[in-house]
Design an enzyme around this catalytic site. Structure first.
Site, PDB file in Angstrom:
ATOM      1  CG  HIS A  18      48.193  35.104  36.623  1.00 50.33           C
ATOM      2  ND1 HIS A  18      46.823  35.088  36.663  1.00 50.33           N
ATOM      3  CD2 HIS A  18      48.574  33.800  36.536  1.00 50.33           C
ATOM      4  CE1 HIS A  18      46.380  33.836  36.614  1.00 50.33           C
ATOM      5  NE2 HIS A  18      47.433  33.032  36.541  1.00 50.33           N
ATOM      6  CG  ASP A 123      44.766  37.584  37.690  1.00 52.51           C
ATOM      7  OD1 ASP A 123      44.099  36.540  37.781  1.00 52.51           O
ATOM      8  OD2 ASP A 123      45.832  37.669  37.069  1.00 52.51           O
ATOM      9  CD1 TRP A 277      47.082  32.626  27.009  1.00 54.88           C
ATOM     10  CD2 TRP A 277      46.764  30.570  26.196  1.00 54.88           C
ATOM     11  NE1 TRP A 277      46.420  32.749  25.809  1.00 54.88           N
ATOM     12  CE2 TRP A 277      46.210  31.498  25.292  1.00 54.88           C
ATOM     13  CE3 TRP A 277      46.691  29.211  25.905  1.00 54.88           C
ATOM     14  CZ2 TRP A 277      45.591  31.112  24.114  1.00 54.88           C
ATOM     15  CZ3 TRP A 277      46.068  28.824  24.724  1.00 54.88           C
ATOM     16  CH2 TRP A 277      45.528  29.762  23.844  1.00 54.88           C
ATOM     17  CG  ASN A 278      51.902  34.520  29.752  1.00 51.78           C
ATOM     18  OD1 ASN A 278      51.043  35.138  29.145  1.00 51.78           O
ATOM     19  ND2 ASN A 278      52.115  34.700  31.039  1.00 51.78           N
ATOM     20  CD  GLN A 299      50.807  24.468  33.235  1.00 52.44           C
ATOM     21  OE1 GLN A 299      51.371  23.389  33.428  1.00 52.44           O
ATOM     22  NE2 GLN A 299      51.033  25.528  34.019  1.00 52.44           N
TER      23      GLN A 299
END
Length: 376
Positions: A18, A123, A277-278, A299
């Protein structure tokens, strides 16, 4: 003119993935003319300084780093371990509101040396900021990476084509990065190395760890494996002596690395990933196909689209067995399906490059976000 800039305070959930997503977005806003105050937890701030040195968070006159406590007790040693995610989420919600409020008030003081705060970008998982910003009469905006949208709606192929993909070079790493792996990769043939990294939170059982290890060894493939100090649940990640003998000539094992640099290296031919995701986006932007072992949260959704919709991933499955790991590595790195996955991955890379170019959909979308959401 510095004091006339719009000023965004950016506060991510204080975990590696994050932080990275919010930092990339903050850098994009800075490029578009914003003054940025990026807020880390005190625990993470100390980790970064310990691992990367004082210069890593020195910032710029109009891009500054600030800290607030996360409410958790600091560990007794300096071992690089992730904080317990559930405890961190609860503690952040309970203890960060007041320090964040005090920080914003300090930033709005004329003596702070910067422009007054225009908005707070928080966030998706730190929604308590709404109460803080409402009290201070400052606009509050949620930052949702695509991983967060996995909880809200399906991520469709056509949507991803329009999604902002902004590959920036600046990052904050909570682990000490080992750059010597790049020198090792420089000696390898193009597309010959499998990169293995399960991200910053995923934890393996010892049995899973051993099955992955022997799958890698038995595949005969050259590989770069990131093994965090806290990767194996409840114990240190110890490889059998016979395994070390088997893989020594064709492997590089490290605690952490500069992932973007690794994925963009020509020697990398595949990525065994947890599908965060990164990692997913970085691999796609580098044109690298994936072997998928999703751990939790978004995921599984990311894995499904990688494997079933986009054709650039193959899944191991929850029950890790060395024979399947070996077979999928061989298929990805040398099989016909692997070649097709590589072709599709390069197509996604080309789309990402086009989107991130000046005038591409990434920059158009960023401009719209600034005009229609942040500055509205």
């Amino acid at each position: 003119m510095a004091n006339t800039k719009p000023h965004a305070v950016c506060f991510p959930l204080p975990i590696q993935g994050h932080i990275n997503g919010m930092l990339h977005f903050s850098k994009a806003l800075h490029f578009m003319g914003f003054h940025i105050t990026f807020v880390n937890s005190e625990f993470n701030h100390r980790r970064v300084l310990r691992n990367a040195g004082l210069a890593s968070l020195a910032g710029l006159p109009d891009f500054r780093f600030a800290t607030i406590p996360d409410g958790l007790s600091s560990p007794k040693d300096d071992t690089d371990k992730s904080q317990d995610l559930a405890a961190l989420c609860v503690s952040t919600k309970r203890h960060c509101a007041s320090p964040l409020r005090d920080l914003i008030k300090a930033l709005n003081d004329p003596c702070s040396g910067g422009p007054p705060v225009s908005c707070v970008i928080s966030d998706f998982f730190t929604s308590f900021t709404l109460a803080v910003t409402a009290e201070l009469s400052i606009p509050s905006i949620f930052f949702c990476s695509a991983s967060a949208t996995g909880f809200l709606s399906a991520v469709y192929l056509e949507e991803l084509k329009q999604r902002s993909i902004i590959p920036l070079k600046v990052g904050v790493s909570l682990w000490k990065e080992d750059s010597s792996c790049i020198e090792w990769l420089d000696e390898k043939d193009r597309g010959s190395v499998l990169y293995v990294n399960y991200g910053s939170i995923a934890v393996l059982t010892n049995d899973q760890f051993i099955e992955f290890a022997w799958g890698l060894a038995n595949s005969g493939c050259e590989f770069l494996w990131v093994i965090r100090p806290d990767l194996v649940e409840g114990e240190n990640a110890l490889l059998p002596p016979e395994f070390a003998t088997e893989i020594k000539p064709r492997s590089f094992i490290t605690n952490w690395c500069t992932q973007k640099e690794v994925l963009s290296h020509p020697a990398i031919g595949g990525f065994l990933t947890h599908c965060g995701w990164n990692s997913t986006m970085e691999s796609m932007c580098a044109g690298v196909p994936m072997i998928c072992w999703p751990f939790f949260a978004d995921q599984q959704t990311n894995c499904r689209f990688l494997c079933s919709e986009w054709g650039i991933g193959i899944e191991i499955g929850e029950d890790v067995k060395r024979e399947k790991v070996e077979r999928l590595i061989e298929e990805l790195m040398g099989g016909q399906k692997g070649k097709e996955m590589k072709r599709k991955a390069l197509e996604w890379k080309a789309r990402a490059v086009k989107a991130a170019s000046i005038g591409g959909v990434s920059w158009i979308n960023l401009d719209r976000v600034i005009k229609e959401v942040i500055m509205k």
